[in-house]
Design an enzyme around this catalytic site. Structure first.
Site, mmCIF file in Angstrom:
data_model
loop_
_atom_site.group_PDB
_atom_site.id
_atom_site.type_symbol
_atom_site.label_atom_id
_atom_site.label_comp_id
_atom_site.label_asym_id
_atom_site.label_seq_id
_atom_site.Cartn_x
_atom_site.Cartn_y
_atom_site.Cartn_z
ATOM 1 N N GLU A 289 0.892 -1.171 0.000
ATOM 2 C CA GLU A 289 0.000 0.000 0.000
ATOM 3 C C GLU A 289 0.921 1.208 0.000
ATOM 4 O O GLU A 289 1.657 1.426 0.952
ATOM 5 C CB GLU A 289 -0.891 0.023 1.259
ATOM 6 C CG GLU A 289 -1.632 -1.268 1.552
ATOM 7 C CD GLU A 289 -2.807 -1.519 0.624
ATOM 8 O OE1 GLU A 289 -3.106 -0.641 -0.224
ATOM 9 O OE2 GLU A 289 -3.407 -2.596 0.728
ATOM 10 N N CYS A 323 -1.887 9.441 3.101
ATOM 11 C CA CYS A 323 -1.720 8.938 1.740
ATOM 12 C C CYS A 323 -2.902 9.384 0.886
ATOM 13 O O CYS A 323 -2.789 9.534 -0.319
ATOM 14 C CB CYS A 323 -1.618 7.424 1.753
ATOM 15 S SG CYS A 323 -2.899 6.658 2.740
HETATM 16 P P1 NDP Z 1 8.476 5.091 4.283
HETATM 17 O O1 NDP Z 1 8.348 4.388 2.994
HETATM 18 O O2 NDP Z 1 9.628 6.003 4.482
HETATM 19 O O3 NDP Z 1 8.575 4.032 5.497
HETATM 20 C C1 NDP Z 1 7.567 3.068 5.690
HETATM 21 C C2 NDP Z 1 8.136 1.936 6.515
HETATM 22 O O4 NDP Z 1 9.122 1.246 5.756
HETATM 23 C C3 NDP Z 1 8.834 2.375 7.790
HETATM 24 O O5 NDP Z 1 8.584 1.426 8.805
HETATM 25 C C4 NDP Z 1 10.297 2.339 7.389
HETATM 26 O O6 NDP Z 1 11.171 2.226 8.488
HETATM 27 C C5 NDP Z 1 10.297 1.102 6.533
HETATM 28 N N1 NDP Z 1 11.441 0.954 5.624
HETATM 29 C C6 NDP Z 1 12.187 1.924 5.056
HETATM 30 N N2 NDP Z 1 13.144 1.359 4.278
HETATM 31 C C7 NDP Z 1 12.979 0.016 4.358
HETATM 32 C C8 NDP Z 1 13.647 -1.097 3.773
HETATM 33 N N3 NDP Z 1 14.679 -0.955 2.948
HETATM 34 N N4 NDP Z 1 13.207 -2.319 4.072
HETATM 35 C C9 NDP Z 1 12.146 -2.505 4.901
HETATM 36 N N5 NDP Z 1 11.496 -1.494 5.488
HETATM 37 C C10 NDP Z 1 11.898 -0.242 5.206
HETATM 38 O O7 NDP Z 1 7.082 5.841 4.551
HETATM 39 P P2 NDP Z 1 6.668 6.843 5.695
HETATM 40 O O8 NDP Z 1 6.766 6.191 7.030
HETATM 41 O O9 NDP Z 1 7.354 8.136 5.476
HETATM 42 O O10 NDP Z 1 5.100 6.999 5.383
HETATM 43 C C11 NDP Z 1 4.603 7.850 4.425
HETATM 44 C C12 NDP Z 1 4.268 7.132 3.132
HETATM 45 O O11 NDP Z 1 3.334 6.095 3.370
HETATM 46 C C13 NDP Z 1 3.611 8.047 2.114
HETATM 47 O O12 NDP Z 1 4.149 7.796 0.856
HETATM 48 C C14 NDP Z 1 2.149 7.628 2.185
HETATM 49 O O13 NDP Z 1 1.417 7.924 1.016
HETATM 50 C C15 NDP Z 1 2.282 6.167 2.419
HETATM 51 N N6 NDP Z 1 1.058 5.610 2.971
HETATM 52 C C16 NDP Z 1 0.259 4.811 2.189
HETATM 53 C C17 NDP Z 1 -0.963 4.355 2.654
HETATM 54 C C18 NDP Z 1 -1.861 3.479 1.839
HETATM 55 O O14 NDP Z 1 -2.759 2.852 2.412
HETATM 56 N N7 NDP Z 1 -1.680 3.392 0.535
HETATM 57 C C19 NDP Z 1 -1.440 4.743 3.982
HETATM 58 C C20 NDP Z 1 -0.515 5.560 4.723
HETATM 59 C C21 NDP Z 1 0.684 5.968 4.230
HETATM 60 P P3 NDP Z 1 11.930 3.536 9.082
HETATM 61 O O15 NDP Z 1 10.864 4.451 9.572
HETATM 62 O O16 NDP Z 1 12.749 2.968 10.163
HETATM 63 O O17 NDP Z 1 12.707 4.115 7.945
#
Ligand code: NDP
Length: 527
Positions: A289, A323
């Site tokens: 997502e 999002c």
């Molecule tokens: P990120 O993509 O930066 O991070 C999401 C998660 O992925 C975090 O737990 C992060 O950890 C982890 N992560 C980062 N790099 C890796 C990796 N290489 N391997 C595994 N896990 C990893 O998103 P944000 O937290 O900034 O959230 C915002 C984003 O989420 C926006 O793009 C938003 O649109 C989307 N979103 C989508 C939704 C949907 O339902 N479609 C709903 C809500 C949000 P860490 O924080 O430690 O970097």
């Protein structure tokens, strides 16, 4: 949650009963008294510590340390996956009715702890209090919805037809069975619902789970893990690990021990996970997502006050960090000036500040990186568009130690400017003036995302909008939110194109089967 006939959802949250404020404030006092504690990971039912730690600080006041969390590493990832593997046989073979009972019990604990959860979320994410309450209430409803779906579908066991075998009787059953060990990686913005929702779906269907929350929001996920633990789930059925995405998260993605994953987060990270996770020995389910670049289209026939209210709420709720945020506003020429004038007026009236305070609508953005992003985007927009309101950070007085940004509306940005395509994820929305609805639709669909969309106009236009728009969740004439505010059971949530991988929405009819593979059981006996 409900108090005396009031059910809190994102569509009803704009005028909550007084009692909710009283209880929130009491919980806030309690939570503030416990700031700065150290929290362990939970692996195999036990608190688990790592050699390195990190601080979780408030985005509203960087001097405030909310808690100290474990900086998990690859060894911790392995330990959590091993615990989940060990627990799988037991958890997947208990009757599904018992799993339903335990998940419902965890939802009940969440209801009981609602206000404490919300106080933590308000401080950890910077959500205003009603948005924070909504995040928790939604999670408990996601838990219950998953349980309801198991029951409605009788545990996903169906008797099929009997083949016409002369001299034999053949019975055929379809069983949906869990895959095994499931990893849930969640983002900062809905730390409760987007951790809890996939976790409940994976667990109730019989998978065991490793939860890895965003580094900005480890505390909220710890509270979810505590509800699961206190509900009596067996050791190892769920495991909670904290640490950076690029090390701990990547170690989880790279492990052959993982049978399926739900990732919610940005497009870039999601697509990297999609590629990395496909390197296993066989294809594994990958529920992604991802981001959005959601449009509201306003026709010349729209009720403009309704449109302005819905757009404002979706553009600036949670500081534009949903999002589903309405980041693009597309308006037909004849009503353009009137609607834009109203939007600017309403935006200027929004209260910005400490998100735990009752009067505040916009808190800070979540972290320094978003704060810097906002400043860079604002500078670009000052040069290339016309800033109608906002466009600056707040640094004086109470704002000095937090990441506060003014809600920003911009027009006259050339339609080929990259910021029409990029998800900014801060309180900035761009506005386009179009000559007709065909041009509006072409602009709305000309993007790599397809999450949510809103429309304001008459009913014939609405049918045309549903048919043409490329989005997983669509709303028409909705004052409660042009593009935001989905709730499980009412508006299952998911996206098309670059917004999601499965085409089936969370909290909806078709979600749970994503967590199971089918087994057909044929038994033949002589008749
Ligand atoms: P990120 O993509 O930066 O991070 C999401 C998660 O992925 C975090 O737990 C992060 O950890 C982890 N992560 C980062 N790099 C890796 C990796 N290489 N391997 C595994 N896990 C990893 O998103 P944000 O937290 O900034 O959230 C915002 C984003 O989420 C926006 O793009 C938003 O649109 C989307 N979103 C989508 C939704 C949907 O339902 N479609 C709903 C809500 C949000 P860490 O924080 O430690 O970097």
């Amino acid at each position: 949650m409900s108090t005396e006939g009031f059910k809190l959802t994102y569509a009803t949250m704009f005028n909550p009963p007084e009692e909710m404020h009283i209880q929130f404030e009491a919980a806030l006092v309690k939570v503030k008294a416990a700031l700065g504690q150290e929290y362990a990971m939970i692996i195999n039912g036990k608190d688990h510590y790592s050699s390195e730690k990190f601080e979780d600080r408030s985005p509203a006041d960087n001097d405030v340390i909310l808690g100290v969390f474990q900086k998990g590493n690859a060894q911790d990832a392995d330990a959590a996956l091993a615990a989940a593997r060990k627990a799988f046989q037991g958890w997947s073979h208990i009757p599904w009715q018992e799993r339903v009972r335990l998940i419902r019990k965890a939802a009940g604990l969440m209801d009981e702890r609602l206000y404490e959860f919300a106080a933590v979320i308000a401080m950890e994410v910077g959500k205003n209090r009603v948005e924070a309450l909504g995040d928790v209430a939604e999670t408990a409803d996601l838990f219950r919805y998953a349980c309801d779906r198991m029951e409605t579908n009788n545990g996903y066991v169906y008797e099929m037809g009997q083949d016409p075998l002369s001299g034999y009787k053949a019975t055929n059953f379809s069983f949906l069975r869990p895959y095994g060990v499931w990893v849930v990686v969640s983002p900062f913005n809905f730390p409760c619902a987007l951790t809890g929702g996939p976790t409940a779906a994976a667990l109730v269907t019989g998978n065991t789970v490793v939860i890895k929350p965003a580094s900005d929001t480890p505390w909220t996920s710890r509270l979810i893990a505590e509800c699961l633990r206190d509900a009596g789930l067996p050791d190892g059925a769920f495991n909670y690990v904290t640490g950076s995405g690029s090390s701990l998260g990547q170690a989880l993605i790279d492990s052959p021990e993982v049978n399926g994953i739900t990732f919610t987060g940005s497009y870039d990270v999601g697509m990297q996970i999609y590629r990395d996770f496909s390197r296993g020995h066989w294809p594994r389910p990958t529920i992604l997502e991802m981001g959005g670049k959601n449009s509201a289209i306003v026709s010349r026939h729209a009720d403009l006050e309704t449109a302005a209210t819905g757009i404002l709420r979706s553009a600036f709720g949670l500081q534009g960090q949903k999002c589903s945020a309405c980041s693009r506003i597309i308006i037909e020429e004849p009503v353009y000036d009137q609607l834009v004038g109203r939007l600017v007026e309403m935006t200027r009236a929004l209260e910005i500040g400490d998100p735990t305070e009752r009067k505040v609508y916009l808190g800070p953005v979540a972290n320094r990186s978003s704060y810097l992003d906002y400043q860079n985007f604002a500078e670009d927009l000052h040069q290339n568009g016309r800033i109608l309101t906002g466009g600056k950070i707040l640094e004086e007085g109470d704002y000095a130690r937090g990441y506060f940004c003014t809600p920003t509306l911009v027009d006259e940005l050339p339609l080929d400017h990259p910021l029409w395509q990029r998800e900014m994820f801060v309180p900035i929305s761009t506005i386009a003036r179009v000559k007709d609805l065909e041009q509006a639709m072409a602009l709305a669909n000309n993007v790599a995302y397809g999450l949510t969309a809103g429309f304001y106009g008459n009913s014939d236009e609405a049918q045309w909008f549903y048919d043409k728009i490329e989005s997983g969740v669509t709303y028409v004439n909705r004052p409660q939110g042009a593009t935001t505010g989905a709730w499980p059971g009412y508006q299952p949530f998911g996206g098309w194109k670059g917004s999601g991988s499965t085409g089936k929405n969370a909290g909806g009819l078709y979600y749970l089967p994503l967590y199971m593979h089918e087994q057909i059981r044929t038994m033949v006996s002589k008749s």
